[in-house]
Design a protein around this motif. Structure first.
Motif, PDB file in Angstrom:
ATOM      1  N   ALA A 173     -24.548  -2.151 -25.385  1.00  0.00           N
ATOM      2  CA  ALA A 173     -23.300  -2.559 -26.058  1.00  0.00           C
ATOM      3  C   ALA A 173     -22.800  -3.860 -25.446  1.00  0.00           C
ATOM      4  N   THR A 174     -22.243  -4.742 -26.271  1.00  0.00           N
ATOM      5  CA  THR A 174     -21.771  -6.024 -25.750  1.00  0.00           C
ATOM      6  C   THR A 174     -20.384  -5.855 -25.124  1.00  0.00           C
ATOM      7  N   ARG A 175     -20.212  -6.459 -23.941  1.00  0.00           N
ATOM      8  CA  ARG A 175     -18.994  -6.242 -23.143  1.00  0.00           C
ATOM      9  C   ARG A 175     -17.728  -6.665 -23.888  1.00  0.00           C
ATOM     10  N   GLU A 176     -17.833  -7.724 -24.698  1.00  0.00           N
ATOM     11  CA  GLU A 176     -16.607  -8.211 -25.356  1.00  0.00           C
ATOM     12  C   GLU A 176     -16.083  -7.238 -26.416  1.00  0.00           C
ATOM     13  N   ARG A 177     -16.908  -6.281 -26.859  1.00  0.00           N
ATOM     14  CA  ARG A 177     -16.411  -5.299 -27.831  1.00  0.00           C
ATOM     15  C   ARG A 177     -15.943  -4.010 -27.167  1.00  0.00           C
ATOM     16  N   ILE A 178     -16.095  -3.913 -25.848  1.00  0.00           N
ATOM     17  CA  ILE A 178     -15.654  -2.706 -25.138  1.00  0.00           C
ATOM     18  C   ILE A 178     -14.224  -2.909 -24.643  1.00  0.00           C
ATOM     19  N   GLU A 179     -13.354  -1.990 -25.022  1.00  0.00           N
ATOM     20  CA  GLU A 179     -11.942  -2.023 -24.602  1.00  0.00           C
ATOM     21  C   GLU A 179     -11.703  -0.876 -23.624  1.00  0.00           C
ATOM     22  N   VAL A 180     -11.202  -1.188 -22.439  1.00  0.00           N
ATOM     23  CA  VAL A 180     -10.867  -0.132 -21.478  1.00  0.00           C
ATOM     24  C   VAL A 180      -9.423   0.305 -21.714  1.00  0.00           C
TER      25      VAL A 180
END
Length: 362
Positions: free
Chosen positions: A157-164
């Motif tokens: 998964a691409t980091r910019e699409r992951i929301e913490v």
């Protein structure tokens, strides 16, 4: 006269509504969304297992759609229900829900949010489906930085699409006792009695602690496949008179208020809700450094972190706290302050911002 704007209908898709961390977070989110009025949640449960959170959601006025049957019929029913309910955004919770929500949403213009809430491999087929679901997602919601890194590594998964978005803790339900404890100190743990939670480490550490602090008591709340082994280990270590294996209970806030120290012995986690619950109750925590535990606990301030499986370190840090009441109380006050940073309003606001951004982008 102001025109009434109808709240945007958002689907929350989950595999079950049993007593679990993600299920509890869905309930907290629904309560917050209903209160703010910007988004109208509808919960789609992919099984008949709706206790205890199903009735709680319905009491809040949140529509609940129970979608059982074979895999294919569940998929068809979910797709039809999303359309019939006029849903404009789909948010899946947990790995099984990710797969169904992705497949049911294919070919629509609705934004899709998937979730990653632990660092557990899912088996080949579910792993492949989640890789596809994550790739098709407008955003992936992770509940800790550790989980975000895991999803990036494991599923590409691409980091910019992951929301913490960190889990929330209801600090009105979990709060310190009004009266200080007298008498024997109590060490508690809440969790399913399954290999992930390593409850046999709890028993082994309890036996070692008791040799140093004979008056100590232990409380283990939860049930699962290792229950018989745990009971046998309690007997084998001569702990029957001081260790209660309480099974699954629905009065966890009250039970935590009877404790003085909390343990987490897990082999892996996402963001462990029980740690936040214990800290909100004013308990110092000694936890294995797995998942997002290290993003909550501040060592030497409100608890300690140990390597997974490290009984000696768990025992040593616990003895430090059990034999020093002033330090234990100071850590407990700091733990409560830390838990307040994870109140429901932060999580709900973060989710609302994310939903609004996804809809705007579409």
């Amino acid at each position: 006269t102001g025109r009434h704007v109808e709240a945007a209908r958002v689907a929350l898709v989950i595999g079950q509504l049993t007593a679990g961390g993600a299920e509890g977070q869905v309930a907290v989110l629904c309560r917050g969304l209903r209160a703010s009025g910007r988004f109208a949640p509808i919960v789609y449960c992919l099984s008949e297992r709706t206790e205890p959170y199903g009735p709680e959601l319905e009491a809040l006025g949140v529509p609940l759609r129970v979608i059982g049957g074979s895999r294919l019929s569940r998929l068809r029913r979910l797709r039809r229900s999303l359309a019939a309910d006029g849903v404009i955004l789909v948010h899946a919770w947990l790995f099984i829900a990710n797969a169904y929500a992705w497949a049911a949403n294919v070919g629509t213009r609705r934004p899709l949010l998937t979730s990653a809430r632990n660092c557990k491999r899912q088996g080949r087929w579910l792993g492949l489906l989640n890789r596809r679901a994550f790739a098709a997602s407008d955003a992936i919601v992770a509940n800790s930085r550790e989980v975000a890194s895991y999803i990036e590594r494991t599923y590409g998964a691409t980091r910019e699409r992951i929301e913490v978005v960190y889990n929330a803790i209801d600090t009105s339900r979990f709060h310190p006792p009004t009266e200080p404890h007298d008498g024997a100190p109590c060490v508690a743990m809440v969790g399913r009695l399954v290999p992930q939670k390593n409850p046999l480490l709890f028993v082994a550490a309890a036996a070692a602690v008791r040799r140093q602090v004979p008056s100590v008591r232990f409380l283990l709340v939860g049930d699962g496949s290792l229950r018989a082994q745990v009971e046998a280990a309690v007997d084998a270590n001569g702990l029957r008179d001081c260790c209660t294996v309480a099974g699954e209970r629905h009065d966890v806030p009250e039970l935590l208020r009877q404790a003085d120290l909390f343990w987490l012995t897990s082999e892996w986690e996402g963001l462990p809700n029980v740690v936040l619950e214990a800290m909100a109750t004013g308990l110092p925590v000694v936890a294995t450094d797995v998942g997002g535990a290290g993003e909550i606990i501040r060592p030497e301030r409100d608890g300690y972190l140990v390597r997974a499986g490290d009984r000696n370190a768990l025992v040593a840090h616990s003895l430090t706290l059990l034999t020093d009441g002033d330090r234990r109380r100071r850590f407990g006050r700091a733990a409560r302050e830390r838990a307040e940073e994870f109140g429901p309003s932060q999580m709900v606001a973060a989710m609302e911002r994310l939903y609004a951004r996804m809809l705007q982008r579409r």
